[in-house]
Scaffold this motif. Structure first.
Motif, PDB file in Angstrom:
ATOM      1  N   ALA A 159       2.329  11.219  -6.338  1.00  0.00           N
ATOM      2  CA  ALA A 159       3.520  11.094  -5.481  1.00  0.00           C
ATOM      3  C   ALA A 159       3.217  11.601  -4.070  1.00  0.00           C
ATOM      4  CB  ALA A 159       4.677  11.868  -6.091  1.00  0.00           C
ATOM      5  N   VAL A 160       4.025  11.137  -3.132  1.00  0.00           N
ATOM      6  CA  VAL A 160       3.782  11.372  -1.702  1.00  0.00           C
ATOM      7  C   VAL A 160       4.948  12.182  -1.134  1.00  0.00           C
ATOM      8  CG1 VAL A 160       3.640  10.194   0.524  1.00  0.00           C
ATOM      9  CG2 VAL A 160       2.379   9.299  -1.450  1.00  0.00           C
ATOM     10  N   LEU A 161       4.664  13.403  -0.709  1.00  0.00           N
ATOM     11  CA  LEU A 161       5.738  14.301  -0.262  1.00  0.00           C
ATOM     12  C   LEU A 161       6.162  13.985   1.171  1.00  0.00           C
ATOM     13  CD1 LEU A 161       7.475  16.807  -1.013  1.00  0.00           C
ATOM     14  CD2 LEU A 161       5.774  18.169   0.213  1.00  0.00           C
ATOM     15  N   THR A 162       7.471  13.730   1.341  1.00  0.00           N
ATOM     16  CA  THR A 162       7.980  13.407   2.684  1.00  0.00           C
ATOM     17  C   THR A 162       8.674  14.588   3.352  1.00  0.00           C
ATOM     18  OG1 THR A 162      10.066  12.603   1.770  1.00  0.00           O
ATOM     19  CG2 THR A 162       8.310  10.971   2.113  1.00  0.00           C
ATOM     20  N   SER A 205       0.849  -1.199   0.000  1.00  0.00           N
ATOM     21  CA  SER A 205       0.000   0.000   0.000  1.00  0.00           C
ATOM     22  C   SER A 205       0.879   1.241   0.000  1.00  0.00           C
ATOM     23  CB  SER A 205      -0.909   0.009   1.234  1.00  0.00           C
ATOM     24  OG  SER A 205      -0.142   0.233   2.400  1.00  0.00           O
ATOM     25  N   ALA A 206       0.291   2.341  -0.446  1.00  0.00           N
ATOM     26  CA  ALA A 206       1.022   3.611  -0.418  1.00  0.00           C
ATOM     27  C   ALA A 206       1.368   3.982   1.024  1.00  0.00           C
ATOM     28  CB  ALA A 206       0.181   4.699  -1.073  1.00  0.00           C
ATOM     29  N   ARG A 207       0.463   3.674   1.956  1.00  0.00           N
ATOM     30  CA  ARG A 207       0.741   3.994   3.367  1.00  0.00           C
ATOM     31  C   ARG A 207       1.946   3.195   3.878  1.00  0.00           C
ATOM     32  NH1 ARG A 207      -0.948   5.578   8.845  1.00  0.00           N
ATOM     33  NH2 ARG A 207      -2.298   7.184   8.015  1.00  0.00           N
ATOM     34  N   GLU A 208       2.056   1.934   3.469  1.00  0.00           N
ATOM     35  CA  GLU A 208       3.230   1.153   3.894  1.00  0.00           C
ATOM     36  C   GLU A 208       4.523   1.766   3.353  1.00  0.00           C
ATOM     37  OE1 GLU A 208       1.801  -3.449   4.346  1.00  0.00           O
ATOM     38  OE2 GLU A 208       1.639  -2.565   2.337  1.00  0.00           O
ATOM     39  N   LEU A 209       4.492   2.209   2.103  1.00  0.00           N
ATOM     40  CA  LEU A 209       5.689   2.846   1.530  1.00  0.00           C
ATOM     41  C   LEU A 209       6.017   4.141   2.255  1.00  0.00           C
ATOM     42  CD1 LEU A 209       5.345   2.477  -2.364  1.00  0.00           C
ATOM     43  CD2 LEU A 209       6.750   1.136  -0.783  1.00  0.00           C
ATOM     44  N   ALA A 210       4.985   4.942   2.517  1.00  0.00           N
ATOM     45  CA  ALA A 210       5.209   6.215   3.206  1.00  0.00           C
ATOM     46  C   ALA A 210       5.744   5.982   4.614  1.00  0.00           C
ATOM     47  CB  ALA A 210       3.908   7.019   3.247  1.00  0.00           C
ATOM     48  N   THR A 211       5.160   5.023   5.303  1.00  0.00           N
ATOM     49  CA  THR A 211       5.597   4.725   6.681  1.00  0.00           C
ATOM     50  C   THR A 211       7.055   4.257   6.695  1.00  0.00           C
ATOM     51  OG1 THR A 211       3.337   4.099   7.224  1.00  0.00           O
ATOM     52  CG2 THR A 211       5.058   3.358   8.730  1.00  0.00           C
ATOM     53  N   LEU A 256       1.357  10.832   4.957  1.00  0.00           N
ATOM     54  CA  LEU A 256       0.390   9.769   5.266  1.00  0.00           C
ATOM     55  C   LEU A 256      -0.974  10.081   4.655  1.00  0.00           C
ATOM     56  CD1 LEU A 256       1.440   9.041   8.960  1.00  0.00           C
ATOM     57  CD2 LEU A 256       1.966   7.684   6.913  1.00  0.00           C
ATOM     58  N   ALA A 257      -1.360  11.353   4.666  1.00  0.00           N
ATOM     59  CA  ALA A 257      -2.651  11.733   4.069  1.00  0.00           C
ATOM     60  C   ALA A 257      -2.638  11.494   2.556  1.00  0.00           C
ATOM     61  CB  ALA A 257      -2.948  13.200   4.385  1.00  0.00           C
ATOM     62  N   GLU A 258      -1.533  11.872   1.903  1.00  0.00           N
ATOM     63  CA  GLU A 258      -1.450  11.662   0.449  1.00  0.00           C
ATOM     64  C   GLU A 258      -1.424  10.169   0.116  1.00  0.00           C
ATOM     65  OE1 GLU A 258       0.673  15.813  -1.087  1.00  0.00           O
ATOM     66  OE2 GLU A 258       1.946  14.060  -0.745  1.00  0.00           O
ATOM     67  N   ALA A 259      -0.744   9.395   0.949  1.00  0.00           N
ATOM     68  CA  ALA A 259      -0.693   7.944   0.731  1.00  0.00           C
ATOM     69  C   ALA A 259      -2.077   7.326   0.914  1.00  0.00           C
ATOM     70  CB  ALA A 259       0.309   7.310   1.706  1.00  0.00           C
ATOM     71  N   ASP A 260      -2.775   7.776   1.933  1.00  0.00           N
ATOM     72  CA  ASP A 260      -4.120   7.232   2.181  1.00  0.00           C
ATOM     73  C   ASP A 260      -5.055   7.549   1.017  1.00  0.00           C
ATOM     74  OD1 ASP A 260      -3.300   6.176   4.560  1.00  0.00           O
ATOM     75  OD2 ASP A 260      -4.161   7.767   5.814  1.00  0.00           O
ATOM     76  N   HIS A 261      -4.875   8.712   0.438  1.00  0.00           N
ATOM     77  CA  HIS A 261      -5.700   9.094  -0.724  1.00  0.00           C
ATOM     78  C   HIS A 261      -5.454   8.119  -1.884  1.00  0.00           C
ATOM     79  CE1 HIS A 261      -7.734  11.476  -3.730  1.00  0.00           C
ATOM     80  NE2 HIS A 261      -6.628  11.544  -4.448  1.00  0.00           N
ATOM     81  N   ILE A 262      -4.206   7.786  -2.117  1.00  0.00           N
ATOM     82  CA  ILE A 262      -3.875   6.845  -3.199  1.00  0.00           C
ATOM     83  C   ILE A 262      -4.481   5.469  -2.896  1.00  0.00           C
ATOM     84  CG2 ILE A 262      -1.971   5.575  -4.307  1.00  0.00           C
ATOM     85  CD1 ILE A 262      -2.278   8.505  -5.212  1.00  0.00           C
ATOM     86  N   ASP A 263      -4.341   5.033  -1.648  1.00  0.00           N
ATOM     87  CA  ASP A 263      -4.898   3.718  -1.286  1.00  0.00           C
ATOM     88  C   ASP A 263      -6.422   3.703  -1.454  1.00  0.00           C
ATOM     89  OD1 ASP A 263      -2.404   2.638  -0.743  1.00  0.00           O
ATOM     90  OD2 ASP A 263      -2.458   3.233   1.375  1.00  0.00           O
ATOM     91  N   ALA A 264      -7.061   4.832  -1.145  1.00  0.00           N
ATOM     92  CA  ALA A 264      -8.523   4.915  -1.310  1.00  0.00           C
ATOM     93  C   ALA A 264      -8.893   4.819  -2.788  1.00  0.00           C
ATOM     94  CB  ALA A 264      -9.039   6.226  -0.700  1.00  0.00           C
ATOM     95  N   LEU A 265      -8.118   5.511  -3.637  1.00  0.00           N
ATOM     96  CA  LEU A 265      -8.381   5.438  -5.081  1.00  0.00           C
ATOM     97  C   LEU A 265      -8.305   3.986  -5.566  1.00  0.00           C
ATOM     98  CD1 LEU A 265      -6.363   8.458  -6.615  1.00  0.00           C
ATOM     99  CD2 LEU A 265      -8.837   8.259  -6.302  1.00  0.00           C
ATOM    100  N   ARG A 266      -7.301   3.281  -5.079  1.00  0.00           N
ATOM    101  CA  ARG A 266      -7.122   1.898  -5.523  1.00  0.00           C
ATOM    102  C   ARG A 266      -8.278   1.006  -5.056  1.00  0.00           C
ATOM    103  NH1 ARG A 266      -5.213  -2.977  -4.596  1.00  0.00           N
ATOM    104  NH2 ARG A 266      -4.334  -3.996  -6.447  1.00  0.00           N
ATOM    105  N   ARG A 267      -8.677   1.232  -3.809  1.00  0.00           N
ATOM    106  CA  ARG A 267      -9.803   0.441  -3.283  1.00  0.00           C
ATOM    107  C   ARG A 267     -11.076   0.684  -4.097  1.00  0.00           C
ATOM    108  NH1 ARG A 267      -7.665   1.848   1.732  1.00  0.00           N
ATOM    109  NH2 ARG A 267      -9.145   3.567   1.941  1.00  0.00           N
TER     110      ARG A 267
END
Lengths: 456, 93
Positions: free
Chosen positions: A116-119, A20-26, A51-62
């Motif tokens: 992309a997910v800004l860190t 998941s994007a959240r796993e990558l971000a974490t 984390l918010a940007e990653a969650d958005h990507i994961d939501a899109l995928r779901r």
């Protein structure tokens, strides 16, 4: 040069649902927390946003949506880009008390649109005036390949964050070599597009007549993927050429098919040390370069870039030099002051040479599609090193690391950098230089060189 | 509008007899290399004109920086541009 996954790898893994994007971000945030104290690549970490940007990507995928090209890919930006909610520093204490940016720079917004997910924001030379990221107020950024050496500059944090494995890609700026030098020193890929290609709106200017923005990454394919996501007009940057996107990724694997490659001699050989010459020779062999050509008047062109830089930067900072001299980077303050006092005749002479030198380069491109030159005279220098020896001539390090990059950004040519291994164990970059607006050609050549080096 | 500091150095060296102020003769700012002393005088004059206050140590360092820039600029300043060599502007109205 590195074994870390690329941006392309990450985007594919997210798209397939392998991670998941959240796993990558974490994971990226954890690595930044662990390694940044040693490397000092980041000046701000945007964990909540990531984390918010990653969650958005994961939501899109779901939801079964088609994911954008950089979905879930962690990245960071040089701290001269506006990032909503944090103060834009440009490496300078002068700006530390400024209010946080109210919105993202254009390219940061485009990275977000691309998934992309800004860190966070990355360290740099103060004002972008330097090649070593030895920043008195925000610390030196260390080279992850050898922490006793600099990461290059002025986008040092951009190179170091990738080389350390914190993120697979970043965005930086290049006025006289600030994407190409850290790419060379940190062993990563970079692209300085044509002057005017990518909009600079929402980034702090250094030398408006020479400033370029561009991506860093771990492969030629990654650079093309990111660059394509960044393209497009933006009327808020008066120097932006307002061209529509000309995608480079679809033709990348054509490599050097039909391309005529030559080595740049003269100034570019004279100021290339042993490792730099060996790297160019290797690139020439892989890319089947047969000719050596010369871009005449390069010493004058380099001088002109130096004068334009000094004059424009000096003028930009003159009000603060009058009012708050104690807040300036001590390594740079008197250089800026000197620039503010340069005779106008010198600046005008420099601008007039620009058109003439551009015409000389255009003449070379009638016979060749790609020109090769080392990106730096030598591999990464040591932190605090004052002088370096280039083919028997001892020169000061800080103003001369850009000897091979400065004349080329002066005329805005698109240039990709590919890192090569050297006998001393450190990498060095080779510049693949294309005609104006032909980023596609230098990226194809970069891809071909990368493939050739992998096979070798 | 900011008022420039009133200093003798603001205008005097340029208007008085140059040979008294410049030991090596009047500088030719478009081409000839300058001595360290010439640059110190240049900095004193132009810093005042720009409202930039410099203590003696900073003034000396700025002069040194200008001397280095001048050395680096020499190939550009010597370059024989023709009357048709225009600059390459990016300004678009």
């Amino acid at each position: 040069m590195t074994t870390h996954p690329s941006a392309t790898d990450f985007a594919r893994q997210v798209a397939r649902g392998d991670v998941s994007a959240r796993e990558l971000a974490t994971a990226a945030l954890a690595q930044i927390e662990r390694d940044n104290p040693h490397i000092n690549a980041y000046t701000a970490v945007t964990a909540e946003r990531a984390l918010a940007e990653a969650d958005h990507i994961d939501a899109l995928r779901r939801q079964g949506e088609v994911l954008p090209p950089l979905a879930g890919v962690p990245y960071a930006v040089k701290n001269l880009f506006d990032v909503a909610g944090i103060t834009t520093l440009a490496g300078a204490r002068l700006y530390a008390a400024n209010a946080p940016a109210s919105q993202d720079a254009t390219l940061v917004a485009r990275m977000k649109s691309a998934g992309a997910v800004l860190t966070g924001a990355l360290n740099m030379d103060a004002y972008a005036y330097g090649f070593t990221t030895e920043n008195t107020h925000y610390g030196v950024t260390r080279n992850p390949l050898d922490p006793q050496r600099v990461a290059g500059g002025s986008s040092g944090g951009c190179g170091a964050a990738i080389a350390a494995g914190m993120v697979p890609c970043s965005l930086g700026s290049d006025t006289n070599g600030s994407i190409r030098v850290p790419s060379s020193f940190c062993g990563i890929y970079g692209l300085k597009p044509s002057f005017g290609r990518l909009p600079r709106s929402g980034s702090l200017p250094f030398v408006p007549n020479l400033d370029h923005l561009g991506p860093f990454a771990r492969s030629a394919e990654d650079v093309a993927l990111i660059y394509d996501a960044l393209q497009g007009p933006d009327a808020r940057d008066p120097a932006c050429a307002q061209r529509a996107c000309e995608a480079t990724l679809p033709d990348l694997t054509r490599g050097i098919e039909g391309l005529r490659v030559a080595v740049l001699g003269g100034h570019f050989t004279r100021w290339a040390g042993t490792e730099a010459r060996a790297a160019v020779a290797t690139a020439a062999r892989v890319l089947e370069a047969k000719d050596e050509v010369e871009l005449v008047d390069t010493a004058a062109a380099r001088a002109a870039a130096f004068i334009i830089t000094a004059a424009e930067a000096g003028n930009a900072y003159l009000p603060q030099l009058r009012e708050r001299p104690e807040d300036f980077e001590p390594l740079t303050r008197e250089r800026l002051s000197a620039g503010a006092l340069l005779p106008a005749a010198w600046y005008v002479q420099a601008q007039r040479l620009r058109a003439r030198y551009r015409a000389q380069a255009a003449e070379l491109f009638r016979h060749h599609d790609i020109l090769l030159a080392a990106a730096t005279p030598c591999p990464a220098t040591r932190i605090g090193q004052e002088t370096m020896d280039i083919n028997g001539t001892e020169v000061p390090v800080r103003p001369n690391i850009g000897l091979l990059t400065q004349p080329l950004s002066f005329i805005g040519l698109p240039i990709a950098v590919v890192p090569l291994a050297t006998a001393c164990g450190l990498p060095i970059g080779v510049q693949l230089i294309a005609p104006a607006w032909r980023e596609d050609l230098c990226l194809r050549a970069a891809w071909a060189l990368e493939q050739g080096l992998v096979r070798a | 509008m900011r008022t420039l500091p009133r200093r003798r150095a603001q205008v005097q060296p340029w208007l008085q007899n140059a040979s008294n102020e410049f030991p090596h003769g009047r500088p030719q700012l478009a081409s000839a290399p300058q001595s360290a002393q010439d640059w110190q005088i240049y900095v004193a004059v132009t810093a005042a004109m720009h409202g930039l206050e410099l203590d003696p140590a900073r003034q000396a360092e700025v002069a040194l920086q200008l001397q280095r820039i001048a050395l680096m600029a020499q190939p550009l300043l010597d370059y024989p541009l023709g009357s048709h060599d225009e600059s390459a502007p990016v300004f678009l109205p």
